[in-house]
Motif scaffolding. Structure first.
Motif, PDB file in Angstrom:
ATOM      1  N   ARG A 195      37.911  47.117  36.208  1.00 42.06           N
ATOM      2  CA  ARG A 195      37.667  45.701  36.794  1.00 42.06           C
ATOM      3  C   ARG A 195      38.575  44.796  37.156  1.00 42.06           C
ATOM      4  O   ARG A 195      38.837  43.286  37.375  1.00 42.06           O
ATOM      5  N   THR A 196      39.916  45.190  38.025  1.00 37.48           N
ATOM      6  CA  THR A 196      41.098  45.291  38.230  1.00 37.48           C
ATOM      7  C   THR A 196      41.156  46.397  39.249  1.00 37.48           C
ATOM      8  O   THR A 196      40.248  47.512  39.414  1.00 37.48           O
ATOM      9  N   ALA A 197      41.586  45.383  40.947  1.00 36.53           N
ATOM     10  CA  ALA A 197      41.560  46.626  41.855  1.00 36.53           C
ATOM     11  C   ALA A 197      43.779  46.385  42.191  1.00 36.53           C
ATOM     12  O   ALA A 197      43.524  44.853  42.567  1.00 36.53           O
ATOM     13  N   GLU A 198      44.335  47.103  43.041  1.00 40.89           N
ATOM     14  CA  GLU A 198      45.604  46.545  43.688  1.00 40.89           C
ATOM     15  C   GLU A 198      45.650  47.805  45.188  1.00 40.89           C
ATOM     16  O   GLU A 198      45.006  48.781  45.013  1.00 40.89           O
ATOM     17  N   ILE A 199      45.359  46.786  45.807  1.00 44.58           N
ATOM     18  CA  ILE A 199      46.044  47.837  47.561  1.00 44.58           C
ATOM     19  C   ILE A 199      46.542  47.351  48.227  1.00 44.58           C
ATOM     20  O   ILE A 199      47.343  46.013  48.105  1.00 44.58           O
ATOM     21  N   SER A 200      47.954  48.476  49.372  1.00 46.33           N
ATOM     22  CA  SER A 200      48.524  48.281  49.901  1.00 46.33           C
ATOM     23  C   SER A 200      48.684  48.388  51.300  1.00 46.33           C
ATOM     24  O   SER A 200      47.699  49.082  51.887  1.00 46.33           O
ATOM     25  N   ALA A 239      36.506  48.480  45.672  1.00 45.77           N
ATOM     26  CA  ALA A 239      36.938  49.039  44.864  1.00 45.77           C
ATOM     27  C   ALA A 239      36.240  48.747  43.084  1.00 45.77           C
ATOM     28  O   ALA A 239      36.301  49.960  42.747  1.00 45.77           O
ATOM     29  N   ILE A 240      36.752  47.649  43.173  1.00 47.35           N
ATOM     30  CA  ILE A 240      35.777  46.899  41.944  1.00 47.35           C
ATOM     31  C   ILE A 240      34.495  47.252  41.672  1.00 47.35           C
ATOM     32  O   ILE A 240      34.063  47.798  41.285  1.00 47.35           O
ATOM     33  N   ARG A 241      34.057  46.416  43.036  1.00 50.89           N
ATOM     34  CA  ARG A 241      32.377  46.739  43.017  1.00 50.89           C
ATOM     35  C   ARG A 241      31.970  48.246  42.383  1.00 50.89           C
ATOM     36  O   ARG A 241      30.939  48.760  41.746  1.00 50.89           O
ATOM     37  N   THR A 242      32.734  49.195  43.579  1.00 48.92           N
ATOM     38  CA  THR A 242      32.357  50.629  43.122  1.00 48.92           C
ATOM     39  C   THR A 242      32.526  50.779  41.627  1.00 48.92           C
ATOM     40  O   THR A 242      32.217  52.047  41.735  1.00 48.92           O
ATOM     41  N   PHE A 275      39.383  34.115  38.417  1.00 44.44           N
ATOM     42  CA  PHE A 275      40.047  35.871  37.585  1.00 44.44           C
ATOM     43  C   PHE A 275      41.333  35.663  38.467  1.00 44.44           C
ATOM     44  O   PHE A 275      41.689  34.315  39.492  1.00 44.44           O
ATOM     45  N   TYR A 276      41.855  36.531  38.073  1.00 41.76           N
ATOM     46  CA  TYR A 276      43.595  36.727  38.625  1.00 41.76           C
ATOM     47  C   TYR A 276      43.735  37.255  39.901  1.00 41.76           C
ATOM     48  O   TYR A 276      43.141  38.258  40.376  1.00 41.76           O
ATOM     49  N   MET A 277      44.183  36.176  41.203  1.00 39.20           N
ATOM     50  CA  MET A 277      44.661  37.081  41.924  1.00 39.20           C
ATOM     51  C   MET A 277      45.914  36.872  41.961  1.00 39.20           C
ATOM     52  O   MET A 277      46.714  36.250  42.528  1.00 39.20           O
ATOM     53  N   ASP A 322      42.858  40.999  39.212  1.00 37.71           N
ATOM     54  CA  ASP A 322      41.474  41.087  37.865  1.00 37.71           C
ATOM     55  C   ASP A 322      40.800  40.379  36.910  1.00 37.71           C
ATOM     56  O   ASP A 322      40.871  39.290  37.480  1.00 37.71           O
ATOM     57  N   LEU A 323      39.465  40.220  36.967  1.00 40.14           N
ATOM     58  CA  LEU A 323      38.295  40.219  36.887  1.00 40.14           C
ATOM     59  C   LEU A 323      38.813  39.096  35.586  1.00 40.14           C
ATOM     60  O   LEU A 323      38.159  38.447  35.147  1.00 40.14           O
ATOM     61  N   ASP A 324      39.261  39.852  34.633  1.00 38.97           N
ATOM     62  CA  ASP A 324      39.131  39.187  33.684  1.00 38.97           C
ATOM     63  C   ASP A 324      40.581  38.846  33.178  1.00 38.97           C
ATOM     64  O   ASP A 324      40.761  38.665  32.144  1.00 38.97           O
TER      65      ASP A 324
END
Ligand SMILES: [Mn+2]
Length: 194
Positions: free
Chosen positions: A3-8, A81-84, A50-52, A21-23
């Motif tokens: 439930r977390t992802a990071e993209i640059s 990324a989180i959805r999948t 959620f955290y953004m 981070d949704l949690d």
């Protein structure tokens, strides 16, 4: 289950890093040198629960268009990324939010089929120094890359700041709802697959 992802993403026009981070309820961190857009993105995450974290730089001296659109693209990629990767979600989200005289609503389906319906007639073309027409570019990029059907409607209002801020709070709340775990952990599609 993640439930977390990071993209640059770096191009000749922009350099953007986004983490969700949704949690986490840690305070959102938005560093993009566009004060009004910062303000409504912060509200979106805060009310979404959620955290953004967004760091973004771009050729805003040319026009903030590239930076705003590319933040939409990268944020869409992060939610994809989180959805999948995550387990079944509630999938749908809907909120209507008032702010003083303004009322805005967002309805979303995060099932992987992108679409945007955006209906907003802003009385002032800017909020602060921010060109309010750029919000469409953000929403379109976000819907396309996030695989989301987004219906975003500013029903009425006299003040563009209020209308846009209410819209982004509604978007945050709808995202928080749509990405919460589905009851019974089942995939909410009659096809059995999203
Ligand atoms: Mn405000």
């Amino acid at each position: 289950m993640s439930r977390t992802a990071e993209i640059s993403r770096t191009t000749k026009e922009t350099n953007i890093k986004i983490l969700i981070d949704l949690d986490s309820r840690e305070e959102p961190k938005i560093d993009i040198e566009l004060p009004f857009f910062t303000h409504i993105l912060y509200s979106m995450a805060f009310h979404g629960g959620f955290y953004m974290e967004i760091t973004g730089r771009g050729d805003i001296d040319v026009d903030p268009h590239h930076l705003v659109e590319d933040i939409g693209l990268v944020l869409g990629d992060v939610f994809t990324a989180i959805r999948t990767a995550d387990g079944p979600h509630k999938r749908f989200g809907h909120f209507i939010i008032p702010m003083d005289e303004a009322l805005s609503e967002v309805t979303i389906d995060v099932a992987g089929r992108p679409y945007l319906v955006y209906n907003a007639n802003y009385p002032q073309p800017v909020a602060g120094t921010f060109d309010i027409s750029l919000l469409k570019e953000f929403l379109l990029a976000f819907a396309n890359r996030g695989g989301m059907n987004i219906h975003a409607v500013c029903r009425y209002g006299d003040n563009s700041h209020h209308m846009a801020e209410a819209l982004f709070k509604a978007l945050g709340k709808a995202l928080g709802q749509a990405f919460s775990p589905a009851e019974g952990n089942i995939i909410l599609s009659t096809k059995g697959k999203l």
